[in-house]
Design a protein around this motif. Structure first.
Motif, PDB file in Angstrom:
ATOM      1  N   ILE A 144       0.826  -1.217   0.000  1.00 60.19           N
ATOM      2  CA  ILE A 144       0.000   0.000   0.000  1.00 60.19           C
ATOM      3  C   ILE A 144       0.867   1.278   0.000  1.00 60.19           C
ATOM      4  O   ILE A 144       0.601   2.207  -0.775  1.00 60.19           O
ATOM      5  CB  ILE A 144      -1.031   0.023   1.170  1.00 60.19           C
ATOM      6  CG1 ILE A 144      -2.118  -1.041   0.963  1.00 60.19           C
ATOM      7  CG2 ILE A 144      -1.647   1.392   1.355  1.00 60.19           C
ATOM      8  CD1 ILE A 144      -3.192  -0.703  -0.055  1.00 60.19           C
ATOM      9  N   ASP A 174      -8.045   3.795  13.245  1.00 60.86           N
ATOM     10  CA  ASP A 174      -6.819   3.888  14.058  1.00 60.86           C
ATOM     11  C   ASP A 174      -6.902   5.066  15.021  1.00 60.86           C
ATOM     12  O   ASP A 174      -5.913   5.765  15.262  1.00 60.86           O
ATOM     13  CB  ASP A 174      -5.571   4.047  13.157  1.00 60.86           C
ATOM     14  CG  ASP A 174      -5.420   2.890  12.183  1.00 60.86           C
ATOM     15  OD1 ASP A 174      -6.093   1.859  12.375  1.00 60.86           O
ATOM     16  OD2 ASP A 174      -4.629   3.020  11.232  1.00 60.86           O
ATOM     17  N   GLY A 215      -9.037  -5.280  16.892  1.00 61.00           N
ATOM     18  CA  GLY A 215      -8.029  -6.184  17.451  1.00 61.00           C
ATOM     19  C   GLY A 215      -8.444  -6.876  18.737  1.00 61.00           C
ATOM     20  O   GLY A 215      -7.611  -7.113  19.608  1.00 61.00           O
TER      21      GLY A 215
HETATM   22  P1  C2E Z   1      -6.825  -1.254   9.375  1.00 67.37           P
HETATM   23  O1  C2E Z   1      -7.748  -0.605   8.424  1.00 67.37           O
HETATM   24  O2  C2E Z   1      -6.718  -0.655  10.738  1.00 67.37           O
HETATM   25  O3  C2E Z   1      -7.292  -2.771   9.433  1.00 67.37           O
HETATM   26  C1  C2E Z   1      -7.252  -3.577  10.575  1.00 67.37           C
HETATM   27  C2  C2E Z   1      -6.035  -4.464  10.559  1.00 67.37           C
HETATM   28  O4  C2E Z   1      -5.976  -5.163  11.802  1.00 67.37           O
HETATM   29  C3  C2E Z   1      -6.069  -5.557   9.490  1.00 67.37           C
HETATM   30  O5  C2E Z   1      -4.721  -5.815   9.069  1.00 67.37           O
HETATM   31  C4  C2E Z   1      -6.603  -6.747  10.262  1.00 67.37           C
HETATM   32  O6  C2E Z   1      -6.247  -7.996   9.679  1.00 67.37           O
HETATM   33  C5  C2E Z   1      -5.908  -6.552  11.576  1.00 67.37           C
HETATM   34  N1  C2E Z   1      -6.619  -7.215  12.677  1.00 67.37           N
HETATM   35  C6  C2E Z   1      -7.943  -7.313  12.862  1.00 67.37           C
HETATM   36  N2  C2E Z   1      -8.243  -7.954  14.008  1.00 67.37           N
HETATM   37  C7  C2E Z   1      -7.047  -8.284  14.567  1.00 67.37           C
HETATM   38  C8  C2E Z   1      -6.679  -8.956  15.782  1.00 67.37           C
HETATM   39  O7  C2E Z   1      -7.505  -9.400  16.563  1.00 67.37           O
HETATM   40  N3  C2E Z   1      -5.341  -9.093  16.027  1.00 67.37           N
HETATM   41  C9  C2E Z   1      -4.400  -8.623  15.186  1.00 67.37           C
HETATM   42  N4  C2E Z   1      -3.124  -8.814  15.507  1.00 67.37           N
HETATM   43  N5  C2E Z   1      -4.720  -7.977  14.039  1.00 67.37           N
HETATM   44  C10 C2E Z   1      -6.015  -7.802  13.736  1.00 67.37           C
HETATM   45  P2  C2E Z   1      -4.340  -5.914   7.522  1.00 67.37           P
HETATM   46  O8  C2E Z   1      -5.421  -6.588   6.766  1.00 67.37           O
HETATM   47  O9  C2E Z   1      -2.953  -6.461   7.435  1.00 67.37           O
HETATM   48  O10 C2E Z   1      -4.328  -4.401   7.056  1.00 67.37           O
HETATM   49  C11 C2E Z   1      -3.412  -3.497   7.597  1.00 67.37           C
HETATM   50  C12 C2E Z   1      -3.704  -2.092   7.153  1.00 67.37           C
HETATM   51  O11 C2E Z   1      -3.514  -1.942   5.741  1.00 67.37           O
HETATM   52  C13 C2E Z   1      -5.149  -1.671   7.405  1.00 67.37           C
HETATM   53  O12 C2E Z   1      -5.325  -1.313   8.763  1.00 67.37           O
HETATM   54  C14 C2E Z   1      -5.253  -0.496   6.456  1.00 67.37           C
HETATM   55  O13 C2E Z   1      -4.650   0.644   6.994  1.00 67.37           O
HETATM   56  C15 C2E Z   1      -4.410  -0.981   5.277  1.00 67.37           C
HETATM   57  N6  C2E Z   1      -5.331  -1.550   4.269  1.00 67.37           N
HETATM   58  C16 C2E Z   1      -5.854  -2.788   4.196  1.00 67.37           C
HETATM   59  N7  C2E Z   1      -6.674  -2.910   3.133  1.00 67.37           N
HETATM   60  C17 C2E Z   1      -6.681  -1.694   2.524  1.00 67.37           C
HETATM   61  C18 C2E Z   1      -7.345  -1.160   1.367  1.00 67.37           C
HETATM   62  O14 C2E Z   1      -8.152  -1.813   0.701  1.00 67.37           O
HETATM   63  N8  C2E Z   1      -7.086   0.142   1.058  1.00 67.37           N
HETATM   64  C19 C2E Z   1      -6.232   0.909   1.801  1.00 67.37           C
HETATM   65  N9  C2E Z   1      -6.023   2.180   1.417  1.00 67.37           N
HETATM   66  N10 C2E Z   1      -5.605   0.450   2.887  1.00 67.37           N
HETATM   67  C20 C2E Z   1      -5.823  -0.839   3.251  1.00 67.37           C
END
Ligand code: C2E
Ligand code: MG
Ligand code: MG
Ligand code: MG
Length: 291
Positions: free
Chosen positions: A78, A181, A238
């Protein structure tokens, strides 16, 4: 000696920097190719209402299914997609796919839920964003009330006047607005009050230790009270343990998202989850009575 050292440094540094630049170019190239080849996939993670235990939303989370490297997390691509502008076509694809998927689920008789889609800084700054979103909703036939757009607290606070104008237009269309966040950026409370925000999503870093760290517990408690006083709902990200869930429920948190209930899953697995009785998590003993 100094000359030698300088020369060595030069030789050492230069290829390194070239490597970095070419690595980035290669990544940019392969993101572009991946987009053309359909290598990106959306995973979906449920959002649960804490009072009923029902799934009320789903967050769309992008992954890259790379032909050689396998599943790559958004943290790895990203930022480059954002810097190179590729986030614009990629983000549009994500938004369209997520809306389409939600509409298909509704048409197939699953209970209606919000689909939450993350917007990056560059996407949010587009003057044409409102028009693009409106067109995608029209194309996919999804009612705007089932779309939630998430922007991070830092994006929202970058240019508050612009943010305000943009969010008012999106909210006027009937879209739900969430601040992602929350707690990690620097919101001025007076701005927060003036923005049309429906939901604050408390960052995972505050939830992790709520049981063991009284400071985190107070922060979370305070955010919930603040949000409710401003007529906003609160989602906790989370949530991994039953103790965290109990604490959040006790504090009046509205929704939770986390591994305790479900990790992000491919669409087909979400469908299985939606049609099974696990729609009601075991930690909600009373919810089955409401069926
Ligand atoms: P975010 O939007 O804050 O998404 C939540 C993240 O926390 C997701 O990581 C999710 O898998 C993770 N998560 C949810 N529940 C738990 C839990 O209980 N424990 C732990 N350890 N983690 C948990 P992910 O999927 O790796 O995404 C990370 C970040 O990447 C997202 O944070 C968001 O900022 C970005 N992202 C993901 N998909 C997109 C998208 O389609 N477009 C954009 N612009 N950014 C994205
Ligand atoms: Mg998010
Ligand atoms: Mg988040
Ligand atoms: Mg987060």
């Amino acid at each position: 000696q100094a000359k030698d050292l300088g020369k060595n440094n030069y030789q050492f540094y230069e290829p390194n920097m070239k490597d970095r630049i070419s690595q980035r170019l290669a990544l940019e190239h392969s993101i572009r190719r991946g987009l053309e080849q359909g290598e990106f996939v959306i995973y979906y993670q449920p959002l649960l209402d804490l009072s009923t235990g029902k799934i009320v939303g789903i967050e769309a989370l992008i992954r890259w299914n790379h032909p050689r490297k396998g599943l790559i997390s958004p943290a790895e691509f990203i930022p480059v997609a954002e810097e190179t502008g590729l986030i614009i076509p990629l983000g549009e694809w994500i938004l369209r796919s997520a809306c389409k998927r939600n509409k298909v689920w509704q048409d197939n008789g699953y209970p209606p839920m919000r689909m939450a889609v993350n917007l990056s800084a560059r996407q949010f700054q587009q003057q044409k964003l409102v028009k693009k979103v409106a067109r995608i909703l029209e194309e996919t036939g999804l009612d705007p009330r089932w779309l939630e757009l998430e922007i991070t607290e830092s994006i929202a606070m970058k240019d508050v006047e612009f943010t305000s104008k943009m969010l008012f237009e999106l909210q006027k269309m009937g879209i739900t607005i969430a601040i992602d966040d929350f707690g990690t950026g620097y919101s001025s409370l007076s701005y927060l009050k003036r923005l049309p925000i429906d939901i604050l999503k408390i960052d995972r870093s505050f939830i992790r230790d709520i049981i063991s760290d009284p400071d985190d517990a107070s922060i979370v408690k305070t955010i919930i009270i603040l949000a409710h006083n401003l007529k906003m709902k609160v989602t906790a990200e989370g949530v991994e343990t039953q103790e965290q869930l109990n604490y959040l429920r006790q504090q009046g948190c509205d929704e939770i998202q986390g591994y305790l209930f479900s990790k992000p899953l491919p669409g087909e697995e979400i469908e299985a989850l939606l049609s099974s009785s696990s729609l009601y998590h075991k930690s909600f003993p009373s919810s089955n009575q409401n069926l």
